[in-house]
Write an enzyme that holds these catalytic residues in place. Structure first.
Site, PDB file in Angstrom:
ATOM      1  N   HIS A   1       0.831  -1.210   0.000  1.00  0.00           N
ATOM      2  CA  HIS A   1       0.000   0.000   0.000  1.00  0.00           C
ATOM      3  C   HIS A   1       0.861   1.255   0.000  1.00  0.00           C
ATOM      4  O   HIS A   1       2.057   1.213   0.291  1.00  0.00           O
ATOM      5  CB  HIS A   1      -0.896   0.031   1.241  1.00  0.00           C
ATOM      6  CG  HIS A   1      -0.115   0.206   2.517  1.00  0.00           C
ATOM      7  ND1 HIS A   1       0.657  -0.790   3.062  1.00  0.00           N
ATOM      8  CD2 HIS A   1       0.037   1.286   3.332  1.00  0.00           C
ATOM      9  CE1 HIS A   1       1.237  -0.346   4.168  1.00  0.00           C
ATOM     10  NE2 HIS A   1       0.883   0.910   4.353  1.00  0.00           N
TER      11      HIS A   1
ATOM     12  N   ARG B   1       5.542   6.195  13.872  1.00  0.00           N
ATOM     13  CA  ARG B   1       5.355   6.719  12.503  1.00  0.00           C
ATOM     14  C   ARG B   1       4.700   8.083  12.509  1.00  0.00           C
ATOM     15  O   ARG B   1       3.702   8.299  13.187  1.00  0.00           O
ATOM     16  CB  ARG B   1       4.487   5.747  11.689  1.00  0.00           C
ATOM     17  CG  ARG B   1       4.467   6.092  10.202  1.00  0.00           C
ATOM     18  CD  ARG B   1       3.594   5.148   9.415  1.00  0.00           C
ATOM     19  NE  ARG B   1       2.273   5.732   9.208  1.00  0.00           N
ATOM     20  CZ  ARG B   1       1.251   5.076   8.655  1.00  0.00           C
ATOM     21  NH1 ARG B   1       1.404   3.824   8.265  1.00  0.00           N
ATOM     22  NH2 ARG B   1       0.086   5.668   8.497  1.00  0.00           N
TER      23      ARG B   1
ATOM     24  N   HIS C   1       4.632   0.028  -0.031  1.00  0.00           N
ATOM     25  CA  HIS C   1       5.463  -0.720   0.909  1.00  0.00           C
ATOM     26  C   HIS C   1       4.670  -1.844   1.571  1.00  0.00           C
ATOM     27  O   HIS C   1       3.433  -1.871   1.547  1.00  0.00           O
ATOM     28  CB  HIS C   1       6.111   0.198   1.950  1.00  0.00           C
ATOM     29  CG  HIS C   1       5.137   0.963   2.791  1.00  0.00           C
ATOM     30  ND1 HIS C   1       4.444   2.050   2.331  1.00  0.00           N
ATOM     31  CD2 HIS C   1       4.722   0.784   4.069  1.00  0.00           C
ATOM     32  CE1 HIS C   1       3.659   2.513   3.279  1.00  0.00           C
ATOM     33  NE2 HIS C   1       3.809   1.761   4.356  1.00  0.00           N
TER      34      HIS C   1
ATOM     35  N   ASP D   1       0.641   4.870   2.041  1.00  0.00           N
ATOM     36  CA  ASP D   1      -0.075   5.305   3.249  1.00  0.00           C
ATOM     37  C   ASP D   1      -1.168   6.325   2.932  1.00  0.00           C
ATOM     38  O   ASP D   1      -0.944   7.304   2.214  1.00  0.00           O
ATOM     39  CB  ASP D   1       0.908   5.913   4.262  1.00  0.00           C
ATOM     40  CG  ASP D   1       1.753   4.842   4.918  1.00  0.00           C
ATOM     41  OD1 ASP D   1       1.274   3.696   5.060  1.00  0.00           O
ATOM     42  OD2 ASP D   1       2.919   5.143   5.268  1.00  0.00           O
TER      43      ASP D   1
HETATM   44  C1  SIN Z   1       3.485   0.782   7.685  1.00  0.00           C
HETATM   45  O1  SIN Z   1       2.820   0.286   6.770  1.00  0.00           O
HETATM   46  O2  SIN Z   1       3.535   1.987   7.861  1.00  0.00           O
HETATM   47  C2  SIN Z   1       4.301  -0.127   8.598  1.00  0.00           C
HETATM   48  C3  SIN Z   1       5.494  -0.667   7.937  1.00  0.00           C
HETATM   49  C4  SIN Z   1       6.261  -1.578   8.842  1.00  0.00           C
HETATM   50  O3  SIN Z   1       5.843  -1.839   9.974  1.00  0.00           O
HETATM   51  O4  SIN Z   1       7.314  -2.086   8.428  1.00  0.00           O
END
Ligand code: SIN
Length: 297
Positions: A118, A288, A273, A120
């Protein structure tokens, strides 16, 4: 007695920043910065450039506070607050805790974030420009994050697929996979009516032009992209499945193996990602911040 002159000390007012590209289809390490000190404008410009050029930039060994992460993130734009408020870092709504840890039986963070490819907040009218993820606690095994270069994905699309999606838009929905995830996850509480209202589906162009460099990129991901607008369901499904498979081809991917205190800043306009996951009994915790971007065009 001979005196040996001490080596000349560098007295430059601007500590030098060095960008080291990875041997991968994207990604670079930014060296020479301690983010506990706000970067000067002269230091900031090459960071912006590296982010545009390499799509994922890694700052090693950043022992910074939540306030410092928030302040640095804000240099790039306003911050977005995640709809799952219960996973905010206490006192810092701008930080989403990504973690599989439970305390007193309760999850302290979103433990299944990123389990599908996805970008974000692609389900918002203004999806994210980029996200910064700062490692707090890492498992001894696993826990990697994979990034796929969506400029490359666009540029290498087979001609028939390119033609099939020309000028088309796709729907992005936060809710689409929510119930499915909820069935097998302790991290997905039932959403309130207010939360549901906050994440109503939107549509975006399937191919977007990056506002920072004018390059085109595919803008779809299996987590949030649900259908191609204006196509019958079966045709839409088939095209999306081909786009998802093409995006995640190994030649488009950089796999980040986390080191202690890494801060990784990715461009949600040019990469998707995926969190690879780690054994359940190992602890993983990261903070995050998510920066608002433009409406894709
Ligand atoms: C996310 O999708 O922001 C998390 C990525 C992760 O935990 O590696």
């Amino acid at each position: 007695m001979t005196t040996v002159p001490s080596p000349a000390r560098k007295t430059s007012a601007v500590p030098s920043i060095h960008i080291q590209a990875f041997d991968a289809p994207l990604g670079a390490e930014v060296r020479g910065l301690d983010l506990s000190q706000p970067p000067s404008d002269e230091q900031f410009a090459p960071i912006v450039r590296a982010h545009l050029d390499h799509h994922v930039v890694v700052f090693r060994d950043q022992r910074i506070t939540p306030e410092q992460q928030i302040a640095f993130s804000r240099r790039f734009g306003p911050l977005q607050i995640h709809v799952l408020r219960q996973f905010q870092l206490a006192g810092h709504p701008e930080i989403l805790v990504v973690s599989n840890i439970k305390e007193n039986g309760q999850p302290i963070g979103l433990g299944d974030a990123g389990h599908y490819w996805h970008s974000d907040l692609s389900y918002k009218e203004k999806p994210s420009l980029g996200s910064m993820l700062l490692a707090q606690e890492l498992p001894e095994e696993g826990g990697d994050t994979l990034f796929a270069n969506m400029h490359l994905a666009y540029e290498t699309l087979p001609a028939d697929l390119l033609k099939a999606i020309e000028g088309r838009r796709a729907e992005h929905s936060y809710l689409a996979k929510y119930e499915e995830l909820r069935q097998r996850s302790p991290w997905r509480p039932a959403l309130t009516a207010e939360q549901i209202a906050e994440v109503q589906p939107v549509d975006h162009p399937i191919v977007r032009t990056h506002p920072g460099n004018g390059r085109k990129a595919l803008f779809v991901g299996e987590h949030f992209t649900t259908r191609i607008v204006g196509l019958p369901d079966d045709e839409s499904r088939e095209l999306l499945d081909r786009l998802f498979a093409h995006s995640a081809r190994p030649e488009h991917i950089y796999r980040h193996h986390w080191q202690a205190h890494d801060m990784v800043f990715w461009d949600n306009r040019s990469v998707i990602h995926l969190a690879a996951g780690c054994p359940d009994h190992m602890r993983r915790r990261l903070n995050r911040t998510t920066i608002e971007g433009d409406a894709p065009a």
